[in-house]
Design a protein around this motif. Structure first.
Motif, PDB file in Angstrom:
ATOM      1  N   PRO A   1       0.438  -2.699  -5.005  1.00  0.00           N
ATOM      2  CA  PRO A   1      -0.006  -3.887  -5.762  1.00  0.00           C
ATOM      3  C   PRO A   1      -1.107  -4.645  -5.013  1.00  0.00           C
ATOM      4  CG  PRO A   1       2.381  -3.723  -5.763  1.00  0.00           C
ATOM      5  CD  PRO A   1       1.896  -2.675  -4.809  1.00  0.00           C
ATOM      6  N   ASN A   2      -2.102  -5.081  -5.769  1.00  0.00           N
ATOM      7  CA  ASN A   2      -3.245  -5.836  -5.216  1.00  0.00           C
ATOM      8  C   ASN A   2      -4.062  -5.019  -4.207  1.00  0.00           C
ATOM      9  OD1 ASN A   2      -2.474  -8.201  -6.670  1.00  0.00           O
ATOM     10  ND2 ASN A   2      -0.987  -8.699  -5.064  1.00  0.00           N
ATOM     11  N   GLY A   3      -3.894  -3.712  -4.256  1.00  0.00           N
ATOM     12  CA  GLY A   3      -4.656  -2.860  -3.338  1.00  0.00           C
ATOM     13  C   GLY A   3      -6.142  -2.866  -3.628  1.00  0.00           C
ATOM     14  N   PHE A   4      -6.510  -3.118  -4.883  1.00  0.00           N
ATOM     15  CA  PHE A   4      -7.928  -3.074  -5.238  1.00  0.00           C
ATOM     16  C   PHE A   4      -8.699  -4.253  -4.660  1.00  0.00           C
ATOM     17  CE2 PHE A   4     -11.535  -3.873  -8.125  1.00  0.00           C
ATOM     18  CZ  PHE A   4     -12.175  -2.648  -7.986  1.00  0.00           C
ATOM     19  N   ALA A   5      -8.014  -5.331  -4.292  1.00  0.00           N
ATOM     20  CA  ALA A   5      -8.705  -6.500  -3.735  1.00  0.00           C
ATOM     21  C   ALA A   5      -9.484  -6.116  -2.481  1.00  0.00           C
ATOM     22  CB  ALA A   5      -7.695  -7.594  -3.414  1.00  0.00           C
ATOM     23  N   GLU A   6      -8.900  -5.239  -1.652  1.00  0.00           N
ATOM     24  CA  GLU A   6      -9.585  -4.788  -0.441  1.00  0.00           C
ATOM     25  C   GLU A   6     -10.809  -3.950  -0.798  1.00  0.00           C
ATOM     26  OE1 GLU A   6      -6.824  -2.760   2.077  1.00  0.00           O
ATOM     27  OE2 GLU A   6      -5.208  -4.183   1.674  1.00  0.00           O
TER      28      GLU A   6
ATOM     29  N   ILE B   1      -7.641  10.228  -0.614  1.00  0.00           N
ATOM     30  CA  ILE B   1      -6.477   9.341  -0.693  1.00  0.00           C
ATOM     31  C   ILE B   1      -6.835   8.019  -0.017  1.00  0.00           C
ATOM     32  CG2 ILE B   1      -4.021   9.077  -0.182  1.00  0.00           C
ATOM     33  CD1 ILE B   1      -3.872  12.116   0.148  1.00  0.00           C
ATOM     34  N   PRO B   2      -6.949   6.943  -0.771  1.00  0.00           N
ATOM     35  CA  PRO B   2      -7.326   5.659  -0.169  1.00  0.00           C
ATOM     36  C   PRO B   2      -6.224   5.103   0.722  1.00  0.00           C
ATOM     37  CG  PRO B   2      -6.748   5.375  -2.472  1.00  0.00           C
ATOM     38  CD  PRO B   2      -6.756   6.856  -2.232  1.00  0.00           C
ATOM     39  N   VAL B   3      -6.618   4.301   1.669  1.00  0.00           N
ATOM     40  CA  VAL B   3      -5.654   3.711   2.602  1.00  0.00           C
ATOM     41  C   VAL B   3      -4.722   2.733   1.891  1.00  0.00           C
ATOM     42  CG1 VAL B   3      -7.153   1.787   3.231  1.00  0.00           C
ATOM     43  CG2 VAL B   3      -5.464   2.619   4.876  1.00  0.00           C
ATOM     44  N   GLN B   4      -5.104   2.294   0.697  1.00  0.00           N
ATOM     45  CA  GLN B   4      -4.289   1.326  -0.043  1.00  0.00           C
ATOM     46  C   GLN B   4      -3.122   1.978  -0.783  1.00  0.00           C
ATOM     47  OE1 GLN B   4      -7.652   1.531  -0.350  1.00  0.00           O
ATOM     48  NE2 GLN B   4      -8.268  -0.285   0.809  1.00  0.00           N
ATOM     49  N   VAL B   5      -2.849   3.253  -0.519  1.00  0.00           N
ATOM     50  CA  VAL B   5      -1.763   3.951  -1.215  1.00  0.00           C
ATOM     51  C   VAL B   5      -0.415   3.410  -0.745  1.00  0.00           C
ATOM     52  CG1 VAL B   5      -1.531   5.811   0.494  1.00  0.00           C
ATOM     53  CG2 VAL B   5      -0.958   6.249  -1.901  1.00  0.00           C
ATOM     54  N   GLU B   6       0.547   3.378  -1.654  1.00  0.00           N
ATOM     55  CA  GLU B   6       1.883   2.896  -1.301  1.00  0.00           C
ATOM     56  C   GLU B   6       2.624   3.955  -0.479  1.00  0.00           C
ATOM     57  OE1 GLU B   6       3.988   2.297  -4.957  1.00  0.00           O
ATOM     58  OE2 GLU B   6       3.965   4.414  -5.494  1.00  0.00           O
ATOM     59  N   LYS B   7       3.694   3.530   0.202  1.00  0.00           N
ATOM     60  CA  LYS B   7       4.518   4.424   1.042  1.00  0.00           C
ATOM     61  C   LYS B   7       3.638   5.238   1.990  1.00  0.00           C
ATOM     62  CE  LYS B   7       6.406   6.225  -2.662  1.00  0.00           C
ATOM     63  NZ  LYS B   7       7.259   7.037  -3.571  1.00  0.00           N
ATOM     64  N   TYR B   8       2.756   4.525   2.679  1.00  0.00           N
ATOM     65  CA  TYR B   8       1.735   5.148   3.520  1.00  0.00           C
ATOM     66  C   TYR B   8       2.345   6.038   4.606  1.00  0.00           C
ATOM     67  CZ  TYR B   8      -2.346   5.540   6.590  1.00  0.00           C
ATOM     68  OH  TYR B   8      -3.374   6.022   7.372  1.00  0.00           O
ATOM     69  N   GLU B   9       3.320   5.526   5.352  1.00  0.00           N
ATOM     70  CA  GLU B   9       3.911   6.299   6.447  1.00  0.00           C
ATOM     71  C   GLU B   9       4.611   7.548   5.926  1.00  0.00           C
ATOM     72  OE1 GLU B   9       4.298   3.072   5.994  1.00  0.00           O
ATOM     73  OE2 GLU B   9       3.164   2.237   7.679  1.00  0.00           O
TER      74      GLU B   9
ATOM     75  N   MET C   1     -11.332   6.801   9.933  1.00  0.00           N
ATOM     76  CA  MET C   1     -11.156   5.686  10.859  1.00  0.00           C
ATOM     77  C   MET C   1     -10.527   4.483  10.160  1.00  0.00           C
ATOM     78  SD  MET C   1     -14.708   5.889  13.063  1.00  0.00           S
ATOM     79  CE  MET C   1     -14.147   4.591  14.178  1.00  0.00           C
ATOM     80  N   GLU C   2     -10.748   4.369   8.837  1.00  0.00           N
ATOM     81  CA  GLU C   2     -10.168   3.261   8.078  1.00  0.00           C
ATOM     82  C   GLU C   2      -8.709   3.521   7.728  1.00  0.00           C
ATOM     83  OE1 GLU C   2     -12.994   4.765   7.258  1.00  0.00           O
ATOM     84  OE2 GLU C   2     -14.435   3.235   7.926  1.00  0.00           O
TER      85      GLU C   2
END
Length: 242
Positions: A8-13, A130-138, A113-114
Motif C-alpha cells: 500500500p502507498n508504494g507508488f508514492a516513492e 521487481i520493484p523494491v516496493q513489493v510486499e513481503k520483500y524478505e 543498489m536500490e
C-alpha cells in the motif's frame, strides 16, 4: 503458489523518482526548443514575437503530459502481480504482455543498489523487473535465492543505467545541432548520432515487455522524427555554399 503485489502507498516513492527524473528532461527539451526557435528567428521579427506565447503553451502541455503519465504509471504499478508456482515465475501487469520464465530458464537474478530485483531469462525480451516496493520483500528474496542465488549488478549494467541521462542529453544536443548548424560536418555527425539513438529507442520500445501498450504505440512518432532528420540532413548536406 506464492503471489506478491505492491505494498500500500508504494507508488508514492515511485512518483517522487519519476518527477525528479522527468522534470529535468522536460526542461532540457523546452530550453532546446527555445534555443532552436531563437536561432531560426534571427532576422525575422514576426517569429521572435511568437515565443512569449509558445513558451507558456509548451509548459502547460508538458505539465499536462507529466500528470497523465504519472496517472498511467500508477495504474500499471498498482496492477503488478508476481506469481511463483509450479517451477515458473509469472509477471502480470495491466496493458502489458504477460512474462513467464521457467526456473531452468533463469540466467541471473540481480539485486539493484536500490533493492529491486531483475530476473533475466534466456531471451533478451524475457526480463521480469521487481520493484523494491513489493510486499513481503524478505520472503520474496528468500524464494528467489532458492531459484538462483541473487547477485549484485555487474558494472556494465550500472553504467548502462547511469548512461540513460547521457543518452537523453546526447539526443537533445544532436537534435539542436541538426536544426541550428549549417556546417555539413556537424550536421552529418549529429544526424547519424540522432538517428542511431532514436532507432535504438524505437527498437527497445518494440521489444520490451515491461512497457505498456500506449507507450509502445508512441514509438511510431520516432519514425516521423527520424524522417524529418533525414530530410533536414539531405537539404543541408546537398546545399551549395554561397
Amino acid at each position: 503458489m506464492q503471489q506478491f503485489r505492491i505494498k500500500p502507498n508504494g507508488f508514492a516513492e515511485v512518483r517522487k523518482k519519476m518527477i525528479k527524473r522527468v522534470i529535468p528532461t522536460m526542461l532540457i527539451a523546452l530550453i532546446g526548443g527555445i534555443v532552436i526557435a531563437w536561432f531560426n528567428s534571427q532576422g525575422k521579427t514576426g517569429d521572435s514575437n511568437v515565443l512569449p506565447f509558445l513558451v507558456p503553451f509548451f509548459i502547460i502541455v508538458m505539465v499536462y503530459s507529466l500528470v497523465r503519465s504519472i496517472n498511467r504509471q500508477k495504474k500499471l504499478f498498482e496492477s503488478y502481480t508476481l506469481t511463483i508456482a509450479d517451477n515458473v515465475i509469472t509477471r502480470q501487469m495491466v496493458n502489458t504482455p504477460e512474462i513467464t520464465i521457467y526456473f531452468h530458464e533463469v540466467k541471473d537474478i540481480i539485486k539493484s543498489m536500490e533493492g529491486g530485483f531483475t530476473i533475466m531469462g534466456l531471451e533478451p525480451a524475457d526480463i521480469i523487473i521487481i520493484p523494491v516496493q513489493v510486499e513481503k520483500y524478505e520472503e520474496l528474496e528468500a524464494v528467489l535465492n532458492q531459484v538462483k542465488p541473487v547477485i549484485a549488478p555487474p558494472a556494465s549494467l550500472y553504467l548502462l543505467q547511469k548512461g540513460r541521462i547521457f543518452l537523453s542529453l546526447a539526443t537533445a544536443g544532436a537534435m539542436a545541432a541538426i536544426y541550428i548548424s549549417d556546417n555539413k560536418i556537424i550536421v552529418g555527425i549529429a544526424g547519424v548520432l540522432g538517428l542511431c539513438l532514436l532507432g535504438w529507442t524505437f527498437f527497445y520500445l518494440s521489444r520490451s515487455k515491461n512497457v505498456d501498450q500506449k507507450t509502445r504505440n508512441s514509438r511510431w512518432a520516432f519514425l516521423l522524427v527520424m524522417a524529418a532528420i533525414i530530410g533536414i540532413m539531405v537539404v543541408k548536406l546537398t546545399a551549395v555554399a554561397e
